[in-house]
Design a protein around this motif. Sequence first.
Motif, short mmCIF file in Angstrom:
data_model
loop_
_atom_site.label_atom_id
_atom_site.label_comp_id
_atom_site.label_asym_id
_atom_site.label_seq_id
_atom_site.Cartn_x
_atom_site.Cartn_y
_atom_site.Cartn_z
N ARG A 237 48.76 23.05 70.10
CA ARG A 237 48.90 24.51 70.21
C ARG A 237 48.33 25.02 71.54
O ARG A 237 48.89 25.90 72.19
N HIS A 238 47.18 24.47 71.90
CA HIS A 238 46.50 24.85 73.14
C HIS A 238 46.14 23.59 73.90
O HIS A 238 45.09 23.00 73.67
N PRO A 239 46.99 23.18 74.81
CA PRO A 239 46.83 21.89 75.47
C PRO A 239 45.50 21.70 76.22
O PRO A 239 45.03 20.59 76.36
N HIS A 240 44.88 22.79 76.67
CA HIS A 240 43.67 22.64 77.47
C HIS A 240 42.45 22.35 76.62
O HIS A 240 41.39 22.04 77.14
N VAL A 241 42.61 22.51 75.29
CA VAL A 241 41.45 22.37 74.40
C VAL A 241 40.87 20.97 74.47
O VAL A 241 41.58 19.98 74.59
N LYS A 242 39.52 20.91 74.42
CA LYS A 242 38.86 19.61 74.54
C LYS A 242 38.77 18.95 73.17
O LYS A 242 37.70 18.82 72.57
N ALA A 243 39.92 18.55 72.67
CA ALA A 243 39.99 18.04 71.30
C ALA A 243 39.17 16.77 71.13
O ALA A 243 38.54 16.56 70.09
N ALA A 244 39.17 15.93 72.15
CA ALA A 244 38.44 14.67 72.03
C ALA A 244 36.94 14.91 71.86
O ALA A 244 36.28 14.34 70.99
#
Lengths: 283, 241, 233
Positions: A237-244
């Motif tokens: 949804r929000h590619p910049h999010v620091k999901a890792a």
Amino acid sequence: MVGVGRALASVGSLLVLWLLLLGAAPLAAETPFLTVASTTSTEDSGLLADLLPRFRAVSGIEVRVVAVGTGQALRVARAGDADLLLVHDRPSEEAFVAEGYGIERVSVMANDFVVVGPTTDPAGIRGMGDVAQAFARIAEHEAIFVSRGDDSGTHKAELRQWRHAGIDPTPASGTWYRELGRGMGGTLNTAAAMQAYSLADRGTWLAFLNRAGLDLLVEGDPRLQNPYSAIVVDPERHPHVKAALAQRLVDWLVSEPGQAAIGAFQVGGERLFVPRAELAPGP
Amino acid sequence: MTAGASILPLVARGLVYQVGGDRLLGPIDFELEGSGRTIVLGPNGAGKSLLLRLAHGLLAPSSGTLEWRTSDAAELRRRQAMVFDRAVLLRRSARANVEYALALHGSRGAERRARAAHVLERTGLARIGDRAARALSAGEQQRLALARAWALRPEVLFLDEPTASLDPAAARRVEELIVEIGSSGTAIVMTTHDLALARRIGDEVLFLHLGLLKERAPAADFFAAPGTPEAQAFQRGELTW
Amino acid sequence: MNELSQAFSTALTLLVGLDSGLLEIVGLSLRVSGTALLLASVVGLPIGAALAVYRFRGRGAAVVALNALMGLPPVVVGLLVYLVLSREGPLASLALLFTPSAMVIAQFVLITPIVAALSRQVVADLWSEYEEQLRSLGATPGRALPTLLWDGRHSLLTTVLAGFGRAVAEVGAVIIVGGNIAHVTRVMTTAIQLETRKGDLALALALGIVLLFLSLLINAGVSLLTRATERRA
């Protein structure tokens, strides 16, 4: 006289300069960080201040917590301004995931709500085991009750208790039922000042220092359990999010050391949060 | 005197100034040759200050014309200066005030400093050149305003009641300065309420009453035998407006 | 009342002991508000002066609008800046939300109207005094602008201090765009709000006293500086 004035001015300006420079010391830009949107009650309990340095020591990741009302926390996470959501409002959490903003709800811990009120207890609810009955008594006596009134997790939990008691307090708003639109701390401050009843999360209550004639009156009813979930904001949804990074925090929270730290956290000699491993299956 | 062509004479034809529906000045016709010291006299509200401001370009005529020899606005600005009844000085030293005006006129560096020092010397202000201009006495401030104007080497110097707020001694020194400036080649155009001053230094008199030019004569003639009844009443002190 | 005396002693302890937590948030407060003030002055002073000196159609309306902007609630400014800087906003790519830079921006938006409106008044008063003489000397309004600003420097300094006071005392804007993140965007006012929320009123008051003391120091310093330069001018 002028000499003293000049000296003061020089000292003053030096001090100000020094403080300015201190503030200018930059945080190491290399430290990875993630942003967590959480609630004021979570922050005010002091748990995060206890947990997050431990996480940083283990992972080297700095965690920045933006603590606002539940509604705002959800909005911040929806907008992608945070990487992780940590709240305690199941319906909102489920909607958040269902709408595709979050990957999944991960149960982390729970605390509980308590009913606080004036030591004099005009409605006579002290020690009752059934919170719905306690609320019914308060309404019957038209004793002053302050509600957060801010659509937060705590507020919605409070409204649930009124529903269980079969009472709608909103017509009485402005008389014995006062809707404040404030955070937990502010609501408790007001309850103390007005000598009123209120529903609070145990964490904020224990950390709260301005008790001024308020007491804990009702606790322990299973309906008062308050579970917390962590949700990583979906990078699709929000590619910049620091999901890792966010996932690492979630993993640590549910890991053995994380859960142990949660369980070990105490305020005033009392344990505040129940790690999820110990939770009875419930809400 | 500044090099370059003269901007005189100043010719006014049908000059009118009005605000709203009120006609405050005019219609007026005159020619200002600028040889010597012209005094503009008249009772309160006659329009003396307005006339000066119109001539100097601070106000625009409502109708009629006011023309110098040239229409180059920059040239006109450079060749004129004005001193008001109260000196308007900047919050800096006396010397800096003079240098500020010189800088505006394009004077630079050493030339500017030298010129400023010169006029301060000639006006007796050299000693206090570094003092805050606003801290000077009223007389010193007015002399400073004159020095500032003089530094610019104007062809025409307008003065609006220059001695009005001064004690007699200070007024006398200002008067001497005005005469000296006039002698160095600058045309003087001055309004005043001080008839004695006008008698002493005036070459020519323009007498205004209720916005109109009633009389114009050499000073000696005007004071000896005023032509109009208004001028006569004025000199007797009987014309209050 | 007990809280008040407790607050004073806590404030004293914090100050004398130079508590590092305190120094951190004080330093950030000064840095954020100081930077915002610098920017607001650079932008606001010329705007105010220009409005005072140039005549144009609609100037009256512009002045009214500027004065009205002085009353912008900080929380509204915070919300607007937040919406702009948020990931869903137009300036999302700058990644400024929840940083001190966002706080500087919000405070800049908040205090520039104050600096502009108050300096406009100062310069307008000066211009009415100087206009005829300056025009006589050949100064165009544009040329006169820096002269007026310099001549009015003492009054304008008060204007600038007013802006600083407003910035350093507000909480509504910085808490929304900054998020009150510990060690990152926590300043004096947001810390006070946090401690109040937690019910630690004595600490909140103590921080308030420190804030006041700081403000006093700054104003005293400026006053002495002004007095010294005035004598020399």
